[in-house]
Scaffold this active site. Structure first.
Site, PDB file in Angstrom:
ATOM      1  N   ASP A   1       0.871  -1.179   0.000  1.00  0.00           N
ATOM      2  CA  ASP A   1       0.000   0.000   0.000  1.00  0.00           C
ATOM      3  C   ASP A   1       0.906   1.227   0.000  1.00  0.00           C
ATOM      4  OD1 ASP A   1      -2.363   1.588   0.297  1.00  0.00           O
ATOM      5  OD2 ASP A   1      -1.882   1.838   2.418  1.00  0.00           O
ATOM      6  N   SER A   2       0.308   2.377  -0.222  1.00  0.00           N
ATOM      7  CA  SER A   2       1.079   3.622  -0.164  1.00  0.00           C
ATOM      8  C   SER A   2       1.515   3.926   1.279  1.00  0.00           C
ATOM      9  CB  SER A   2       0.236   4.763  -0.707  1.00  0.00           C
ATOM     10  OG  SER A   2      -1.001   4.817  -0.021  1.00  0.00           O
TER      11      SER A   2
ATOM     12  N   CYS B   1      -3.771  -0.981  -2.005  1.00  0.00           N
ATOM     13  CA  CYS B   1      -4.057   0.429  -2.243  1.00  0.00           C
ATOM     14  C   CYS B   1      -5.065   0.574  -3.390  1.00  0.00           C
ATOM     15  CB  CYS B   1      -2.749   1.127  -2.609  1.00  0.00           C
ATOM     16  SG  CYS B   1      -2.923   2.862  -2.995  1.00  0.00           S
TER      17      CYS B   1
ATOM     18  N   GLU C   1      -5.234   9.286   9.297  1.00  0.00           N
ATOM     19  CA  GLU C   1      -3.822   9.226   9.717  1.00  0.00           C
ATOM     20  C   GLU C   1      -3.617   9.913  11.064  1.00  0.00           C
ATOM     21  OE1 GLU C   1      -0.580   8.647   7.891  1.00  0.00           O
ATOM     22  OE2 GLU C   1      -1.647   7.319   6.529  1.00  0.00           O
TER      23      GLU C   1
ATOM     24  N   CYS D   1     -11.231   3.443  -0.511  1.00  0.00           N
ATOM     25  CA  CYS D   1      -9.898   3.894  -0.113  1.00  0.00           C
ATOM     26  C   CYS D   1      -9.531   3.156   1.173  1.00  0.00           C
ATOM     27  CB  CYS D   1      -9.921   5.400   0.130  1.00  0.00           C
ATOM     28  SG  CYS D   1      -8.377   6.042   0.807  1.00  0.00           S
TER      29      CYS D   1
ATOM     30  N   HIS E   1      -8.069   3.991   3.771  1.00  0.00           N
ATOM     31  CA  HIS E   1      -8.185   4.709   5.040  1.00  0.00           C
ATOM     32  C   HIS E   1      -9.624   4.853   5.545  1.00  0.00           C
ATOM     33  CE1 HIS E   1      -4.093   5.699   4.141  1.00  0.00           C
ATOM     34  NE2 HIS E   1      -3.959   6.431   5.231  1.00  0.00           N
TER      35      HIS E   1
HETATM   36  N1  DGL Z   1      -3.922   3.879  -0.090  1.00  0.00           N
HETATM   37  C1  DGL Z   1      -4.632   4.946  -0.772  1.00  0.00           C
HETATM   38  C2  DGL Z   1      -5.888   4.367  -1.437  1.00  0.00           C
HETATM   39  O1  DGL Z   1      -6.435   3.379  -1.007  1.00  0.00           O
HETATM   40  C3  DGL Z   1      -5.000   6.064   0.172  1.00  0.00           C
HETATM   41  C4  DGL Z   1      -3.818   6.873   0.650  1.00  0.00           C
HETATM   42  C5  DGL Z   1      -3.058   7.535  -0.481  1.00  0.00           C
HETATM   43  O2  DGL Z   1      -3.589   8.473  -1.111  1.00  0.00           O
HETATM   44  O3  DGL Z   1      -1.960   7.085  -0.746  1.00  0.00           O
HETATM   45  O4  DGL Z   1      -6.345   4.917  -2.400  1.00  0.00           O
END
Ligand code: DGL
Length: 277
Positions: A14-15, A77, A157, A193, A195
C-alpha cells in the site's frame, strides 16, 4: 504445485499504513499464512499523484516483494489498483496479483438493491473511473456517482475518526449524494480507499442506516482465499500460526504508532524494517 511454493508468504503493499485494514481482513480469513507488508510511507499519498508516478511507485513496491519470493501479491491500495494493476500483472506474470477494485465492485453490485451506487475514494481513483467501469461490467443497469474525499486520508492518519468536527467534514463531502434530483436514491456506498473503514462510524452517522456500506477489505480477502484455493497454493501446515514482516520506506515509529489503529493490534517499531525502493 511444489510444497515449497505453498509455504511462501503473501505480499501486500500500500502507499502507507491504510492497507493494514486489508491485511487485518486477510489475517482473519487466512490465519495460517505468512505475510510481507510494505507501506510506501515515504511517498504517501498516492491519491493526489499522476498516473505515471503511481504506476512507477507501484511497480517498485511490487518489485521488492517479488524479490522476496511471495506466492501471491495483493495491491491493497485502491489508487494503485485503479491505475497500475494491469501493468503489474503484465510485468510480474505469471504471479497472481489481486487488487481491491474488482472485489469491491462485486460486493457493491450484490449489496445494492436499486442499482444506485456511490463510490468515495481518492482524487486519482475517482479520476481513473476504475470502480465505475468495474461496476458497469458486472451490472449494466447500475448508476454510479463517485466523490473524491481527500481530507479523509489525513483525518484517518491523525486518528481523528469520530466527533462533531469529523462528522461535519464527512457531511460536507457526502452532501451531493443527497441531492433530491436523483431519480433512484443511493442505497450502497463503497469505501473505495484503504483509510476510510476507520471512519465508518462517522460515515454511518451522516448517511443513516438505509445505505449499505461496502468495505473492499473483506471481499478482497475472500478473493485472495479463492485464488489460493483454486491454484492449490494454501499453506499446508494448518497448525503454523501466520507471521507478518513489516517494511516501510520511511518512519518506522510513525508506521508502528499509526498503523496499529488500522491493523487493530500492536506493531513493534523495531520490527518495522526501513527499505529503499
Ligand atoms: N492507499 C490509498 C488508497 O487506497 C490512500 C492513501 C493515499 O492516497 O496514498 O487509495
Amino acid at each position: 504445485m511444489s510444497e515449497h511454493i505453498m509455504q511462501r508468504p503473501i505480499g501486500v503493499f500500500d502507499s502507507g499504513v491504510g492497507g493494514l485494514t486489508v491485511l487485518k481482513a486477510l489475517r482473519e480469513q487466512l490465519p495460517n499464512e505468512d505475510f510481507l507488508y510494505l507501506g510506501d510511507t515515504a511517498r504517501l499519498p498516492y491519491g493526489t499523484k499522476s498516473a505515471q508516478s503511481v504506476t512507477r511507485y507501484a511497480q517498485q513496491a511490487a518489485g521488492l516483494l517479488v524479490e522476496r519470493h511471495v506466492k501471491l501479491l495483493v495491491t491493497a491500495c485502491n489508487t494503485a489498483s485503479a491505475i497500475a494493476l494491469p501493468s503489474l500483472q503484465e510485468l510480474f506474470h505469471p504471479l497472481p496479483i489481486i487488487g481491491v477494485i474488482d472485489p469491491g465492485a462485486d460486493a457493491a453490485c450484490k449489496a445494492s438493491v436499486g442499482g444506485s451506487i456511490a463510490i468515495i475514494a481518492t482524487e486519482s481513483t475517482v479520476r481513473q473511473g476504475a470502480y465505475s467501469q468495474a461496476i458497469a461490467r458486472i451490472r449494466s443497469d447500475a448508476s454510479v456517482v463517485s466523490i473524491a474525499c481527500p481530507l479523509f486520508v489525513a483525518l484517518a492518519e491523525e486518528g481523528w475518526v469520530a466527533g462533531h468536527l469529523v462528522e461535519g467534514i464527512v457531511a460536507h463531502y457526502l452532501d451531493p449524494l443527497f441531492k433530491s434530483s436523483r431519480t433512484q436514491p443511493i442505497d450502497c456506498l463503497v469505501l473505495g480507499c484503504t483509510h476510510f473503514p476507520v471512519l465508518t462510524e462517522s460515515i454511518r452517522k451522516v448517511v443513516g442506516l438505509h445505505i449499505t456500506l461496502v468495505d473492499s477489505a473483506h471481499t478482497t480477502a475472500a478473493a485472495v482465499t479463492h485464488e489460493l484455493e483454486t491454484r492449490k497454493l494454501l499453506r499446508t501446515m494448518p497448525t503454523h500460526p501466520g507471521h507478518v514482516r513489516f517494511y516501510a520506506t520511511d518512519g518506522a515509529e510513525r508506521f508502528a504508532r499509526v498503523g496499529q489503529t488500522f491493523l487493530g493490534e500492536p506493531i513493534v517499531e523495531s520490527e518495522v524494517e526501513i527499505v529503499d525502493l
